[in-house]
Design a protein around this motif. Structure first.
Motif, PDB file in Angstrom:
ATOM      1  N   PHE A  56      86.372  40.950  38.982  1.00  0.00           N
ATOM      2  CA  PHE A  56      86.185  41.944  40.047  1.00  0.00           C
ATOM      3  C   PHE A  56      86.812  41.528  41.361  1.00  0.00           C
ATOM      4  N   LYS A  57      87.160  40.262  41.506  1.00  0.00           N
ATOM      5  CA  LYS A  57      87.595  39.716  42.793  1.00  0.00           C
ATOM      6  C   LYS A  57      88.831  40.414  43.364  1.00  0.00           C
ATOM      7  N   GLU A  58      89.594  41.073  42.507  1.00  0.00           N
ATOM      8  CA  GLU A  58      90.779  41.782  42.993  1.00  0.00           C
ATOM      9  C   GLU A  58      90.431  42.845  44.029  1.00  0.00           C
ATOM     10  N   ARG A  59      89.275  43.451  43.884  1.00  0.00           N
ATOM     11  CA  ARG A  59      88.895  44.552  44.772  1.00  0.00           C
ATOM     12  C   ARG A  59      88.812  44.085  46.224  1.00  0.00           C
ATOM     13  N   GLY A  60      88.036  43.038  46.455  1.00  0.00           N
ATOM     14  CA  GLY A  60      87.882  42.542  47.813  1.00  0.00           C
ATOM     15  C   GLY A  60      89.144  41.900  48.343  1.00  0.00           C
ATOM     16  N   ALA A  61      89.822  41.136  47.485  1.00  0.00           N
ATOM     17  CA  ALA A  61      91.036  40.449  47.929  1.00  0.00           C
ATOM     18  C   ALA A  61      92.098  41.441  48.384  1.00  0.00           C
ATOM     19  N   LEU A  62      92.327  42.482  47.593  1.00  0.00           N
ATOM     20  CA  LEU A  62      93.352  43.458  47.959  1.00  0.00           C
ATOM     21  C   LEU A  62      92.942  44.233  49.203  1.00  0.00           C
ATOM     22  N   ASN A  63      91.677  44.605  49.293  1.00  0.00           N
ATOM     23  CA  ASN A  63      91.222  45.330  50.481  1.00  0.00           C
ATOM     24  C   ASN A  63      91.474  44.512  51.750  1.00  0.00           C
ATOM     25  N   LYS A  64      91.246  43.213  51.677  1.00  0.00           N
ATOM     26  CA  LYS A  64      91.480  42.325  52.820  1.00  0.00           C
ATOM     27  C   LYS A  64      92.967  42.191  53.127  1.00  0.00           C
ATOM     28  N   LEU A  65      93.760  41.926  52.116  1.00  0.00           N
ATOM     29  CA  LEU A  65      95.193  41.697  52.324  1.00  0.00           C
ATOM     30  C   LEU A  65      95.896  42.918  52.906  1.00  0.00           C
ATOM     31  N   LEU A  66      95.489  44.094  52.456  1.00  0.00           N
ATOM     32  CA  LEU A  66      96.138  45.318  52.925  1.00  0.00           C
ATOM     33  C   LEU A  66      95.862  45.602  54.400  1.00  0.00           C
ATOM     34  N   GLN A  67      94.862  44.953  54.967  1.00  0.00           N
ATOM     35  CA  GLN A  67      94.520  45.199  56.366  1.00  0.00           C
ATOM     36  C   GLN A  67      94.998  44.089  57.310  1.00  0.00           C
ATOM     37  N   LEU A  68      95.763  43.125  56.784  1.00  0.00           N
ATOM     38  CA  LEU A  68      96.349  42.108  57.646  1.00  0.00           C
ATOM     39  C   LEU A  68      97.482  42.708  58.467  1.00  0.00           C
ATOM     40  N   SER A  69      97.690  42.185  59.654  1.00  0.00           N
ATOM     41  CA  SER A  69      98.818  42.606  60.479  1.00  0.00           C
ATOM     42  C   SER A  69     100.104  42.004  59.927  1.00  0.00           C
ATOM     43  N   GLN A 156      85.368  42.866  54.971  1.00  0.00           N
ATOM     44  CA  GLN A 156      86.402  43.572  54.220  1.00  0.00           C
ATOM     45  C   GLN A 156      86.385  43.180  52.741  1.00  0.00           C
ATOM     46  N   ILE A 157      86.099  41.911  52.483  1.00  0.00           N
ATOM     47  CA  ILE A 157      85.904  41.461  51.101  1.00  0.00           C
ATOM     48  C   ILE A 157      84.688  42.154  50.495  1.00  0.00           C
ATOM     49  N   ILE A 158      83.576  42.159  51.228  1.00  0.00           N
ATOM     50  CA  ILE A 158      82.342  42.784  50.748  1.00  0.00           C
ATOM     51  C   ILE A 158      82.554  44.269  50.464  1.00  0.00           C
ATOM     52  N   ALA A 159      83.268  44.944  51.356  1.00  0.00           N
ATOM     53  CA  ALA A 159      83.524  46.379  51.160  1.00  0.00           C
ATOM     54  C   ALA A 159      84.316  46.628  49.886  1.00  0.00           C
ATOM     55  N   GLY A 160      85.322  45.786  49.636  1.00  0.00           N
ATOM     56  CA  GLY A 160      86.107  45.949  48.414  1.00  0.00           C
ATOM     57  C   GLY A 160      85.279  45.750  47.162  1.00  0.00           C
ATOM     58  N   GLN A 161      84.418  44.732  47.180  1.00  0.00           N
ATOM     59  CA  GLN A 161      83.576  44.489  46.009  1.00  0.00           C
ATOM     60  C   GLN A 161      82.608  45.652  45.762  1.00  0.00           C
ATOM     61  N   GLY A 162      82.163  46.303  46.834  1.00  0.00           N
ATOM     62  CA  GLY A 162      81.211  47.396  46.704  1.00  0.00           C
ATOM     63  C   GLY A 162      81.732  48.621  45.991  1.00  0.00           C
ATOM     64  N   THR A 163      83.040  48.661  45.750  1.00  0.00           N
ATOM     65  CA  THR A 163      83.614  49.827  45.065  1.00  0.00           C
ATOM     66  C   THR A 163      83.214  49.894  43.594  1.00  0.00           C
ATOM     67  N   VAL A 164      82.716  48.775  43.045  1.00  0.00           N
ATOM     68  CA  VAL A 164      82.282  48.791  41.641  1.00  0.00           C
ATOM     69  C   VAL A 164      81.141  49.788  41.455  1.00  0.00           C
ATOM     70  N   ALA A 165      80.151  49.743  42.335  1.00  0.00           N
ATOM     71  CA  ALA A 165      78.987  50.634  42.208  1.00  0.00           C
ATOM     72  C   ALA A 165      79.378  52.098  42.365  1.00  0.00           C
ATOM     73  N   LEU A 166      80.393  52.383  43.178  1.00  0.00           N
ATOM     74  CA  LEU A 166      80.853  53.774  43.308  1.00  0.00           C
ATOM     75  C   LEU A 166      81.278  54.313  41.956  1.00  0.00           C
ATOM     76  N   GLU A 167      82.026  53.502  41.204  1.00  0.00           N
ATOM     77  CA  GLU A 167      82.495  53.929  39.887  1.00  0.00           C
ATOM     78  C   GLU A 167      81.346  54.056  38.892  1.00  0.00           C
ATOM     79  N   MET A 168      80.416  53.132  38.951  1.00  0.00           N
ATOM     80  CA  MET A 168      79.304  53.147  38.001  1.00  0.00           C
ATOM     81  C   MET A 168      78.408  54.369  38.201  1.00  0.00           C
ATOM     82  N   LEU A 169      78.061  54.656  39.440  1.00  0.00           N
ATOM     83  CA  LEU A 169      77.157  55.780  39.706  1.00  0.00           C
ATOM     84  C   LEU A 169      77.868  57.123  39.578  1.00  0.00           C
ATOM     85  N   ALA A 170      79.183  57.133  39.725  1.00  0.00           N
ATOM     86  CA  ALA A 170      79.930  58.363  39.458  1.00  0.00           C
ATOM     87  C   ALA A 170      79.901  58.685  37.964  1.00  0.00           C
ATOM     88  N   LYS A 171      79.919  57.653  37.133  1.00  0.00           N
ATOM     89  CA  LYS A 171      79.900  57.842  35.677  1.00  0.00           C
ATOM     90  C   LYS A 171      78.482  58.113  35.179  1.00  0.00           C
TER      91      LYS A 171
END
Length: 405
Positions: A56-69, A156-171
């Motif tokens: 799952f770590k990709e979620r937080g890592a990418l969310n963080k990297l995409l917001q770097l200057s 930003q890492i925490i926010a990215g990881q939180g996207t897992v629950a969005l998918e689970m509760l949508a399903k």
């Protein structure tokens, strides 16, 4: 985004989901009928072990990297990780052309080290624990003017990881409880925010391994006591983050502990039932359901399979140890008279009883063995414990002094 000292909002998590959706797998989320029957709960598995880097770590890592200057991307990033966060940062930083340094504990499984290096990261092995690696990473952050990507204590890492629950509760909006492993706390913090916002009455249960129960001890106001090695090195963290722990205290309903044997059994169940590989941390949530049934009985339970990066040698050992525990592989110690034909007689007894001999050794040199005798050791594959006991009895019936383990 909010300031570094404050948790991400639900809107931050929703924005993270939009930001990363084109590069992250919306992984399978399915009910396991067999595991539900075994564990007396409706078990829904979230297969985060099927992300490209197998966690799952990709979620937080990418969310963080995409917001770097642009300036931060040019300087390069550094992180400390036992493996999964390292792979995630290295993989997405390589795609974004961002130089990456990763500090890893010296005992990190080889598969995680090599995979991270293969994504172009510069690897530094330092320290015994993730905390040791973190101290060194912070030193390098200052001395080499790098941008620190913290593995969990970052909104930003925490926010990215939180996207897992969005998918689970949508399903499955009817989920009643989520079971989430805790290392530094980023996964459970982000998903507690998301899940409790969508469904305030949903229960959030955290899981730690007994030897690294840092969040459990803080949550239950118990004295800190951490020790030993664990197969779940991905959640072997001496202390959760300050930000993540504040979220855990506010939103998590309980934290439970699991032992090493329960994690090994969960790894085996997931392989044999679901045909999916998990590492120790990745199987911890299922181990918790099996170890603490009163928390989950007859409830629709979302189980996070958070990673699959297990060393092949460790996986082989886990599988073989399960066969031993189930009586499928047994070692017999037989005292024999060192005469021609004795070994042939014993192998015939075992073969006729349906056993399959895997390994044979003997010793006659030690003084506790009479000079004309020898101790014979046979490792035998059997159908089950009953058959192994039948073989033991047949050997004794033929007059052989025999024990087994």
């Amino acid at each position: 985004m909010s300031s570094p000292a404050t948790p991400p909002s639900f809107d931050d998590i929703q924005q993270a989901a939009k930001r990363i959706e084109s590069a992250i797998v919306n992984t399978r989320f399915e009910k396991s009928v067999t595991l539900s029957n075994i564990l007396c709960a409706d078990i829904w598995l979230k297969f985060e072990n099927l992300q490209f880097t197998s966690s799952f770590k990709e979620r937080g890592a990418l969310n963080k990297l995409l917001q770097l200057s642009d300036e931060e991307k040019k300087r390069g990033v550094i992180t400390m990780s036992a493996g999964n966060h390292a792979k995630a940062v290295a993989y997405h930083a390589q795609l974004l052309d961002i130089p990456t340094t990763v500090v890893m504990p010296r005992n990190t499984p080889n598969v995680k080290v090599e995979d991270t290096r293969n994504f172009g990261a510069h690897i530094k092995l330092h320290g015994i624990t993730l905390d040791d690696s973190g101290v060194y990473a912070r030193e390098l952050t200052k001395s080499e003017n790098l941008v620190l990507i913290h593995p969990y204590d970052d909104e930003q890492i925490i926010a990215g990881q939180g996207t897992v629950a969005l998918e689970m509760l949508a399903k499955n909006p009817d989920l009643q409880v989520l079971v989430i492993p805790i290392g530094g706390g980023g996964l459970i913090a982000g998903n507690a925010i998301a899940a409790k916002t969508i469904k305030p009455d949903i229960k959030i249960i955290g899981v730690e391994v007994e030897s690294y129960a840092s969040a459990y001890q803080l949550f239950h106001d118990k004295p800190q006591s951490l020790q030993g090695s664990t197969i779940a090195e991905g959640i072997a963290v001496k202390e959760p983050g300050q930000l993540t722990m504040s979220i855990i205290r506010e939103l998590v309903d309980d934290i439970v502990l699991v032992n090493e044997e329960a994690i090994e059994e969960a790894i085996n169940q997931l392989i044999t039932v679901e045909k999916t590989v998990t590492e120790g941390a990745g199987a911890a949530a299922l181990a918790a359901v099996a170890s603490h049934p009163s928390h989950f009985s007859n409830l629709q339970t979302g189980v996070f399979l958070c990673g699959a990066n297990i060393d092949s040698r460790i996986l082989a050992s886990v599988l073989m140890r399960r066969l031993v525990r189930k009586g499928r592989i047994v070692r017999y110690q037989i005292r024999i008279t060192d005469l021609p034909g004795t070994l042939s007689d014993i192998t015939e007894i075992i073969g006729n009883a349906g056993g399959n001999i895997l390994e044979v050794s003997h010793q006659r040199m030690f003084p506790n063995v009479p000079v004309k005798d020898a101790d014979l050791y046979l490792t035998v594959e059997t159908r089950d414990t009953q058959q192994s006991e039948e073989i033991l009895q047949k050997l004794r019936d033929f007059g052989f002094q025999t024990t087994h383990s």
